[in-house]
Write a protein that holds these residues in place. Structure first.
Motif, PDB file in Angstrom:
ATOM      1  N   LYS A 150       0.846  -1.214   0.000  1.00 54.13           N
ATOM      2  CA  LYS A 150       0.000   0.000   0.000  1.00 54.13           C
ATOM      3  C   LYS A 150       0.879   1.262   0.000  1.00 54.13           C
ATOM      4  N   PHE A 151       1.584   1.470  -1.073  1.00 59.73           N
ATOM      5  CA  PHE A 151       2.502   2.613  -1.142  1.00 59.73           C
ATOM      6  C   PHE A 151       1.806   3.820  -1.787  1.00 59.73           C
ATOM      7  N   ASP A 152       2.042   4.999  -1.214  1.00 60.64           N
ATOM      8  CA  ASP A 152       1.495   6.215  -1.849  1.00 60.64           C
ATOM      9  C   ASP A 152       2.104   6.401  -3.235  1.00 60.64           C
ATOM     10  N   ASP A 153       3.349   5.931  -3.399  1.00 60.52           N
ATOM     11  CA  ASP A 153       4.005   6.120  -4.696  1.00 60.52           C
ATOM     12  C   ASP A 153       3.937   4.847  -5.539  1.00 60.52           C
ATOM     13  N   MET A 154       2.847   4.102  -5.399  1.00 54.38           N
ATOM     14  CA  MET A 154       2.675   2.903  -6.226  1.00 54.38           C
ATOM     15  C   MET A 154       2.624   3.299  -7.709  1.00 54.38           C
ATOM     16  N   ILE A 155       3.418   2.607  -8.510  1.00 54.95           N
ATOM     17  CA  ILE A 155       3.419   2.890  -9.952  1.00 54.95           C
ATOM     18  C   ILE A 155       3.136   1.627 -10.764  1.00 54.95           C
ATOM     19  N   PRO A 169      -0.768 -11.669  -2.455  1.00 53.27           N
ATOM     20  CA  PRO A 169      -2.040 -11.080  -2.866  1.00 53.27           C
ATOM     21  C   PRO A 169      -1.967 -10.631  -4.314  1.00 53.27           C
ATOM     22  N   SER A 170      -3.081 -10.645  -4.987  1.00 53.11           N
ATOM     23  CA  SER A 170      -3.133 -10.116  -6.354  1.00 53.11           C
ATOM     24  C   SER A 170      -4.295  -9.136  -6.409  1.00 53.11           C
ATOM     25  N   PRO A 171      -4.024  -7.840  -6.470  1.00 55.13           N
ATOM     26  CA  PRO A 171      -2.725  -7.222  -6.697  1.00 55.13           C
ATOM     27  C   PRO A 171      -2.020  -6.830  -5.395  1.00 55.13           C
ATOM     28  N   PHE A 172      -0.685  -6.609  -5.492  1.00 53.94           N
ATOM     29  CA  PHE A 172       0.048  -5.873  -4.450  1.00 53.94           C
ATOM     30  C   PHE A 172       0.799  -4.744  -5.149  1.00 53.94           C
ATOM     31  N   GLY A 173       0.855  -3.597  -4.502  1.00 53.28           N
ATOM     32  CA  GLY A 173       1.469  -2.425  -5.138  1.00 53.28           C
ATOM     33  C   GLY A 173       2.990  -2.505  -5.137  1.00 53.28           C
ATOM     34  N   ILE A 174       3.607  -1.861  -6.118  1.00 55.58           N
ATOM     35  CA  ILE A 174       5.071  -1.759  -6.181  1.00 55.58           C
ATOM     36  C   ILE A 174       5.435  -0.273  -6.135  1.00 55.58           C
ATOM     37  N   GLU A 216       8.339  14.942  -6.044  1.00 54.78           N
ATOM     38  CA  GLU A 216       7.600  16.160  -6.450  1.00 54.78           C
ATOM     39  C   GLU A 216       6.522  15.927  -7.506  1.00 54.78           C
ATOM     40  N   HIS A 217       6.607  14.830  -8.251  1.00 53.97           N
ATOM     41  CA  HIS A 217       5.702  14.705  -9.410  1.00 53.97           C
ATOM     42  C   HIS A 217       4.996  13.352  -9.452  1.00 53.97           C
ATOM     43  N   ILE A 218       4.851  12.715  -8.304  1.00 53.74           N
ATOM     44  CA  ILE A 218       4.354  11.341  -8.333  1.00 53.74           C
ATOM     45  C   ILE A 218       2.886  11.284  -8.800  1.00 53.74           C
ATOM     46  N   ALA A 219       2.078  12.274  -8.408  1.00 54.14           N
ATOM     47  CA  ALA A 219       0.664  12.238  -8.806  1.00 54.14           C
ATOM     48  C   ALA A 219       0.551  12.399 -10.321  1.00 54.14           C
ATOM     49  N   GLU A 220       1.389  13.261 -10.886  1.00 53.63           N
ATOM     50  CA  GLU A 220       1.366  13.437 -12.340  1.00 53.63           C
ATOM     51  C   GLU A 220       1.798  12.143 -13.037  1.00 53.63           C
ATOM     52  N   LEU A 221       2.840  11.515 -12.489  1.00 60.19           N
ATOM     53  CA  LEU A 221       3.310  10.248 -13.067  1.00 60.19           C
ATOM     54  C   LEU A 221       2.187   9.207 -13.039  1.00 60.19           C
ATOM     55  N   GLN A 222       1.551   9.074 -11.902  1.00 62.12           N
ATOM     56  CA  GLN A 222       0.489   8.063 -11.781  1.00 62.12           C
ATOM     57  C   GLN A 222      -0.646   8.359 -12.763  1.00 62.12           C
ATOM     58  N   PRO A 238      -4.124  -0.166  -8.810  1.00 65.48           N
ATOM     59  CA  PRO A 238      -5.250  -0.604  -7.988  1.00 65.48           C
ATOM     60  C   PRO A 238      -5.614   0.418  -6.914  1.00 65.48           C
ATOM     61  N   GLY A 239      -6.908   0.737  -6.843  1.00 64.89           N
ATOM     62  CA  GLY A 239      -7.387   1.687  -5.837  1.00 64.89           C
ATOM     63  C   GLY A 239      -7.358   3.124  -6.320  1.00 64.89           C
ATOM     64  N   LYS A 240      -6.737   3.377  -7.460  1.00 66.14           N
ATOM     65  CA  LYS A 240      -6.675   4.754  -7.966  1.00 66.14           C
ATOM     66  C   LYS A 240      -7.526   4.886  -9.224  1.00 66.14           C
ATOM     67  N   ARG A 241      -7.939   6.124  -9.479  1.00 69.11           N
ATOM     68  CA  ARG A 241      -8.729   6.415 -10.677  1.00 69.11           C
ATOM     69  C   ARG A 241      -8.028   7.469 -11.506  1.00 69.11           C
ATOM     70  N   TYR A 242      -8.113   7.319 -12.804  1.00 69.42           N
ATOM     71  CA  TYR A 242      -7.585   8.337 -13.713  1.00 69.42           C
ATOM     72  C   TYR A 242      -8.384   9.627 -13.542  1.00 69.42           C
ATOM     73  N   GLN A 243      -7.697  10.755 -13.373  1.00 70.40           N
ATOM     74  CA  GLN A 243      -8.369  12.053 -13.234  1.00 70.40           C
ATOM     75  C   GLN A 243      -8.448  12.715 -14.606  1.00 70.40           C
ATOM     76  N   ALA A 244      -9.655  12.821 -15.125  1.00 66.09           N
ATOM     77  CA  ALA A 244      -9.817  13.427 -16.444  1.00 66.09           C
ATOM     78  C   ALA A 244      -9.509  14.930 -16.365  1.00 66.09           C
ATOM     79  N   SER A 245      -9.275  15.532 -17.516  1.00 67.81           N
ATOM     80  CA  SER A 245      -8.912  16.961 -17.572  1.00 67.81           C
ATOM     81  C   SER A 245     -10.083  17.836 -17.117  1.00 67.81           C
ATOM     82  N   ASP A 246      -9.793  19.104 -16.848  1.00 70.75           N
ATOM     83  CA  ASP A 246     -10.842  20.048 -16.436  1.00 70.75           C
ATOM     84  C   ASP A 246     -11.935  20.128 -17.489  1.00 70.75           C
ATOM     85  N   VAL A 247     -11.523  20.253 -18.754  1.00 71.57           N
ATOM     86  CA  VAL A 247     -12.523  20.429 -19.813  1.00 71.57           C
ATOM     87  C   VAL A 247     -13.424  19.195 -19.895  1.00 71.57           C
TER      88      VAL A 247
END
Ligand SMILES: Cc1cc2nc3c(=O)[nH]c(=O)nc-3n(C[C@H](O)[C@H](O)[C@H](O)COP(=O)(O)OP(=O)(O)OC[C@H]3O[C@@H](n4cnc5c(N)ncnc54)[C@H](O)[C@@H]3O)c2cc1C
Length: 572
Positions: A305-310, A338-343, A406-412, A423-432
């Motif tokens: 369960k890493f915040d910087d899971m990629i 477990p499937s999945p486990f974060g890296i 500094e840029h982990i959220a952008e990378l994800q 796993p557990g994250k959702r793609y954030q669509a653009s503002d438009v």
């Protein structure tokens, strides 16, 4: 001899599935990339030279997506017989299409220069062309499996198995050692219409007794690929690989001789012939990098369960005995994972060489964790993550470590935009995209797959439409669609045992084959953007250059099913 110098922003060494994914991911983000690979074909252990099939996370809808799924789907589309040369061609074509990617095949990295804790350039030799290359780059990725850039640059590396107490790993040996999982040479056999005799080479081992194969069970049915022909893990699996190859070949030819000439059921195999034997050993394990974290068995078991899971894994901890073929017990133990486990992203770069990424089987994990993360679909997602991170490093002129800080959220988000599942994250669509009204909210909800009982897809048939609508005219540059490639599909990417009558494997019937896009301008007029054919892919990205108040997607045809799912449709 010729000398050539290339200059780029990102240089990847090693063109296995991890290196290929890293190079393609970076090139697609606009980064000038060079991929240096010592073999004539891409894919490493998955290539026709070694012939392992691609495995990954187990379980319902756990399959890895992104570049690795693109490779596998192109293989279904272009190679329904699942023939090896056509699979090689699929991987080669992926590189050929990228205008920012220079591919150096048959080119082995032999040396490098380091200044101020950073690699400045590597040297690589192309034997067929009698040419020495110097590749100067801002960032490097070591996807060589054996960590050649680490060995040459003095990066901190690990080799062998950690002792149990170092990370409190219950499956680790009591004390640390330099043992590894060993290399293997595989066999491929074909069933024909005629009888075939078999005469082994005089140097092959003669096996006559089934007890010599206890727990191995040589046979020519089902998913056999002889992975258990493995030696060298208790010795020096890296430097003595030529010696181990000779031993592996004695066993491999001896095993086929046993099946044809000695086995109790040899009559069953009268019509079988030996199609191919790998003379290039496939390697499982050698040097691993030390990054800012060393992910271990407990991180795997607790789900990572890493915040910087990629990326994620989901293969059991498949820990081969270092004695391999000569171990009298089970050749491997499948410890559950477990499937999945974060890296964690921090496994993907060197702790002490400041511009060096790594991806594949050499990432910063313990031996125990590696026994799960080493499978190739996982390695490919790690490559995609490293290549995408390199693009951010170029964009912000920062180190791999700073990308994480500094840029982990952008990378994800870029990874998810390119259809990787975190796993557990959702793609954030653009503002438009988020400002619009949409006829089916799930299309921009960022799930991209049905998982754990949540399915937000739009289910549609030919003729059905979905629509984005804005209160004011907006400018759109691109759109992206995520279709359903049936992530539970069972087939392997290639056929190893060539039994007669193996069915063809084709594009999943759950995918959309043709669709149409129309937009409405501020005056209320509709314009056709075009009809688009999908070459069997799950992720479709299209450039747009329009100003509109509405955008409409219409499904025209599917690959077979009457009703299909669309998991994502976004714009920016
Ligand atoms: C016999 C065997 C069976 C396996 N079974 C499976 C399985 O069923 N499914 C699965 O998914 N995984 C399996 N694995 C594990 C998996 O194949 C590896 O962990 C995976 O291939 C690692 O990917 P990679 O890209 O890191 O390395 P590799 O696939 O090893 O690719 C690295 C590439 O770098 C190249 N290279 C090395 N040094 C240099 C250099 N100096 N210059 C240029 N290029 C260089 C190498 O030639 C190689 O092609 C198996 C492995 C083996 C050996």
């Amino acid at each position: 001899m010729k000398n050539k110098t290339l200059n780029c922003d990102f240089c990847v060494v090693g063109g296995g599935l991890s290196g290929l994914a890293a190079a393609v991911a970076a090139a697609r983000e606009g980064v000038k990339t060079v991929l240096v690979h010592d073999r004539p074909v891409l894919g490493g252990n998955a290539s026709s030279e070694i012939r392992m099939w691609v495995c990954g996370a187990r379980g319902d809808n756990r399959k890895e997506t992104g570049i690795v799924e693109e490779m596998l789907l192109e293989n279904l589309y272009a190679n329904p017989e699942r023939n090896y040369s056509r699979w090689d061609c699929v991987l080669y074509s992926m590189c050929r299409r990228e205008k920012n990617l220079t591919l150096l095949l048959n080119t082995v990295c032999t040396d490098l220069t380091v200044e101020d804790g950073c690699i400045k350039s590597i040297k690589a030799y192309n034997s067929p062309a009698q040419t020495w290359y110097t590749v100067e780059s801002k960032y490097f990725a070591d996807c060589s499996g054996d960590s050649i850039l680490g060995v040459l640059s003095g990066a901190e590396l690990r080799y062998g198995r950690e002792g149990r107490n170092e990370f409190n790993e219950s499956i680790a040996p009591e004390t640390a050692d330099r043992k590894t999982m060993g290399p293997s040479c595989l066999l491929q056999c074909r069933e024909t219409d005629e009888d075939h005799d078999y005469t082994p080479p005089e140097w092959a081992y003669k096996f006559t007794d089934p007890s010599q194969f206890q727990f191995r069970d040589p046979h020519l049915e089902g998913l056999q690929n002889f992975w258990w022909i493995e030696v060298g893990g208790s010795a020096d699996a890296l430097h003595d690989v030529d010696m181990h190859r000779d031993e592996l070949l004695k066993i491999a030819f001896g095993v086929f001789d046993y099946l044809k000439n000695s086995a109790e059921n040899k009559e069953r195999y009268r019509k079988w012939t030996l199609e191919w034997v790998g003379f290039l050993p496939g390697k499982r394990e050698s040097f691993r990098y030390v990054g800012d974290i060393i992910q271990n068995q407990n991180d795997v078991a607790s789900g990572g369960k890493f915040d910087d899971m990629i990326s994620y894994g989901g293969w059991p901890m498949d820990d081969h005995h270092p004695d391999g073929f000569y171990y009298p017990g089970e050749p491997t133990i499948f410890h559950p994972a477990p499937s999945p486990f974060g890296i964690s992203y921090r496994t993907l770069y060197s702790r002490n060489i400041n511009n060096l990424f790594c991806a594949g089987r050499n990432i910063s994990v313990t031996h125990s964790a590696l026994s799960s993360t080493r499978v190739m679909a996982t390695c490919a997602t790690l490559g995609q993550a490293a290549g995408t991170a390199a693009a951010l490093a170029v964009k912000y002129a920062v180190s791999p470590r700073e990308v994480g800080a500094e840029h982990i959220a952008e990378l994800q988000n870029i990874l998810m935009e390119n259809d990787m599942w975190l796993p557990g994250k959702r793609y954030q669509a653009s503002d438009v995209c988020r400002q619009a009204q949409i006829s089916c909210e799930g299309l921009r909800g960022g799930m991209n797959r049905a998982v754990d009982g949540i399915d937000e897809s739009w289910q549609a048939q030919a003729g059905d439409s979905a629509e984005y609508r804005w209160a004011q005219p907006v400018k759109l540059q691109s759109t992206r669609l995520v279709f359903d490639s049936f992530l539970n599909r069972p087939e392997k990417n290639i056929i190893v045992l060539q039994c007669k009558g193996v069915p063809l494997c084709t594009t999943p019937v759950t995918l959309v084959k043709r669709f149409k896009l129309d937009y409405q301008d501020a005056a209320g007029n509709w314009h056709e953007l075009g009809e688009f054919s999908n070459p069997g892919q799950r992720l479709c990205k299209l450039p747009l250059d329009i100003e509109c108040v509405a955008l409409k997607l219409t499904i025209l045809e599917t690959f077979g099913n009457e009703t299909v799912k669309v998991f994502g449709w976004t714009v920016k």
